[in-house]
Design an enzyme around this catalytic site. Structure first.
Site, PDB file in Angstrom:
ATOM      1  N   THR A  21      34.421  42.822  36.339  1.00 11.90           N
ATOM      2  CA  THR A  21      35.873  42.878  36.512  1.00 11.90           C
ATOM      3  C   THR A  21      36.378  44.305  36.327  1.00 11.90           C
ATOM      4  OG1 THR A  21      36.045  40.641  35.631  1.00 11.90           O
ATOM      5  CG2 THR A  21      38.064  41.941  35.707  1.00 11.90           C
ATOM      6  N   TYR A  81      39.006  30.351  41.016  1.00  9.82           N
ATOM      7  CA  TYR A  81      39.969  29.820  41.970  1.00  9.82           C
ATOM      8  C   TYR A  81      39.652  28.388  42.404  1.00  9.82           C
ATOM      9  CZ  TYR A  81      43.247  29.222  45.773  1.00  9.82           C
ATOM     10  OH  TYR A  81      44.242  28.724  46.573  1.00  9.82           O
ATOM     11  N   TYR A 139      29.073  34.189  32.310  1.00  4.20           N
ATOM     12  CA  TYR A 139      30.312  34.861  31.915  1.00  4.20           C
ATOM     13  C   TYR A 139      31.441  33.843  31.968  1.00  4.20           C
ATOM     14  CZ  TYR A 139      34.090  38.407  31.917  1.00  4.20           C
ATOM     15  OH  TYR A 139      35.203  39.157  31.629  1.00  4.20           O
ATOM     16  N   ARG A 146      40.947  34.298  33.410  1.00  5.98           N
ATOM     17  CA  ARG A 146      40.898  34.864  34.765  1.00  5.98           C
ATOM     18  C   ARG A 146      40.452  33.834  35.800  1.00  5.98           C
ATOM     19  NH1 ARG A 146      41.171  40.332  36.300  1.00  5.98           N
ATOM     20  NH2 ARG A 146      41.356  41.788  34.580  1.00  5.98           N
ATOM     21  N   LYS A 154      28.322  36.034  28.177  1.00 11.51           N
ATOM     22  CA  LYS A 154      29.472  36.837  27.784  1.00 11.51           C
ATOM     23  C   LYS A 154      30.621  35.855  27.604  1.00 11.51           C
ATOM     24  CE  LYS A 154      32.620  40.522  29.299  1.00 11.51           C
ATOM     25  NZ  LYS A 154      33.001  41.432  30.414  1.00 11.51           N
ATOM     26  N   ILE A 168      29.967  43.028  25.715  1.00 12.09           N
ATOM     27  CA  ILE A 168      30.118  43.701  27.005  1.00 12.09           C
ATOM     28  C   ILE A 168      31.545  44.208  27.019  1.00 12.09           C
ATOM     29  CG2 ILE A 168      30.071  43.476  29.509  1.00 12.09           C
ATOM     30  CD1 ILE A 168      27.853  41.427  29.211  1.00 12.09           C
TER      31      ILE A 168
END
Length: 290
Positions: free
Chosen positions: A43, A106, A132, A137, A160, A202
Site C-alpha cells: 500500500t 472491494y 495481510y 482498507r 501482517k 511491516i
C-alpha cells in the site's frame, strides 16, 4: 522466517515515472540503518496505481539492488486470485524471498472465499507467503479461526495483522502458535503486539526513521522492554503524523522534506494540505529528522 523492522517502502516518482535513482538510495539508506527487510509494492508503495509492468519492474529492481543483504518480501496481493498468483509467480522468478498478499478488497469475500484464495496462491507458487489483514482498507476482516486454518498451508509463514485489535492479535497468536509469525501492521501497536508474541512490524515509519524502528524492535526481541518503551515514546508523535492524511501522502511528504525523493503521487492521491504539511514538519523537527 521473517522478523524485525521490515520497511513498507515507498515507490518514488519523478515526472510521472518510477525514479530508480532515488529508489536505490532509499534502499541503501534502509540497509545502512539496520532495517531487517524491504517490502516493495505494498500500500505504501502505491501498488494500486502501478501498471503491471511497473509493479514487476519495481520488484525485480528491488531484488537486484538489495542483492541478498536482507530479505525482500514483494507485495503481490490482488482482489483477483489469478492476478495474485501471477504477481506471486513473478516475485518468485525475480528472486524475492517471500510475498505479502493483502486480503482481496472491494469484492468482500466470505471467510471460505478468503481461505480458497490463499490456498490457490499457495498451491500455485512455492514461495513463503505472508497474509495481510487490514479491514479498514479492504472492508473484510479475516477472522482468527480463518487465519489459523490458512496457517496450516505449507508455505504460509506469517501475517501482517492490521485490524487494530489487540484482542484479535492475542487470539491469532494463541490459535496459531509456531505455525505462523505475526507481524504488526500498525506502527503504533508494534510494542504491545510484540509483548503478546509478534516478531516485528511491516512499517511505514521506517521509511523516514529506520534506525529508530530497528532499535525499538531489536530491544523487544532482546527482552529489553524498558528500552523499547523509550523508542516507542520517541516515535509516538511520528506514528500519528504519518497518518494525518491517507498513507502514503504524509510519508512521501516527509521524505521530500528530507531531500530523499520528490513528493510526487498519482491520482487519486493528492498533495498534502498546507496545514497538515506544516504540522508534519513540526513533528519531524521534534523527532530530530529535520
Amino acid at each position: 522466517m521473517f522478523s524485525g523492522s521490515l520497511v513498507a517502502i515507498v515507490t518514488p516518482f519523478k515526472n510521472g515515472a518510477f525514479d530508480k535513482t532515488a529508489y536505490r538510495e532509499l534502499i541503501e539508506f534502509q540497509i545502512a540503518n539496520g532495517t531487517h527487510g524491504i517490502v516493495p509494492c505494498g500500500t505504501t508503495g502505491e501498488s494500486a496505481t502501478l501498471s503491471h509492468e511497473e509493479h514487476e519492474h519495481v520488484v525485480a529492481f528491488t531484488v537486484e539492488v538489495v542483492n541478498r543483504r536482507v530479505p525482500v518480501i514483494a507485495g503481490t496481493g490482488s482482489n483477483a486470485t489469478d492476478e495474485a498468483i501471477a504477481f506471486t509467480a513473478h516475485a518468485k522468478q525475480a528472486g524475492a524471498d517471500g510475498a505479502l498478499l493483502i486480503t482481496p478488497y472491494y469484492n468482500k469475500p466470505t471467510q471460505e472465499g478468503l481461505y480458497q484464495h490463499y490456498a490457490a496462491v499457495a498451491k500455485a507458487v512455492d514461495l513463503p507467503l505472508i497474509l495481510y489483514n487490514i479491514p479498514g482498507r479492504t472492508s473484510v476482516n479475516m477472522t482468527p479461526a480463518t487465519i489459523a486454518r490458512i496457517a496450516k498451508l505449507d508455505n504460509v509463514v506469517g501475517i501482517k495483522e492490521g485490524s487494530g485489535s489487540l484482542g484479535q492479535v492475542s487470539e491469532i497468536i494463541h490459535l496459531c502458535g509456531d505455525d505462523l509469525t505475526v507481524l504488526s501492521g500498525d506502527d503504533s501497536l508494534t510494542l504491545p503486539m510484540m509483548a503478546l508474541g509478534a516478531k516485528g512490524v511491516i512499517t511505514v515509519t521506517a521509511n523516514v526513521a529506520p534506525k529508530d524502528m530497528a532499535t525499538l524492535v531489536n530491544a523487544v526481541l532482546a527482552g529489553n522492554v524498558a528500552d523499547a518503551r523509550v523508542s516507542h515514546f520517541k516515535l509516538a508523535s511520528l506514528f500519528n503524523a504519518l497518518f494525518y492524511e491517507t498513507n502514503p501522502i504524509p510519508v512521501k511528504e516527509a521524505l521530500a522534506m528530507m531531500n530523499k525523493i520528490e513528493p510526487e503521487l498519482r491520482l487519486p492521491l493528492t498533495p498534502m494540505s498546507p496545514d497538515n504539511r506544516e504540522r508534519l514538519r513540526q513533528v519531524m523537527k521534534a523527532t530530530g529528522l529535520l
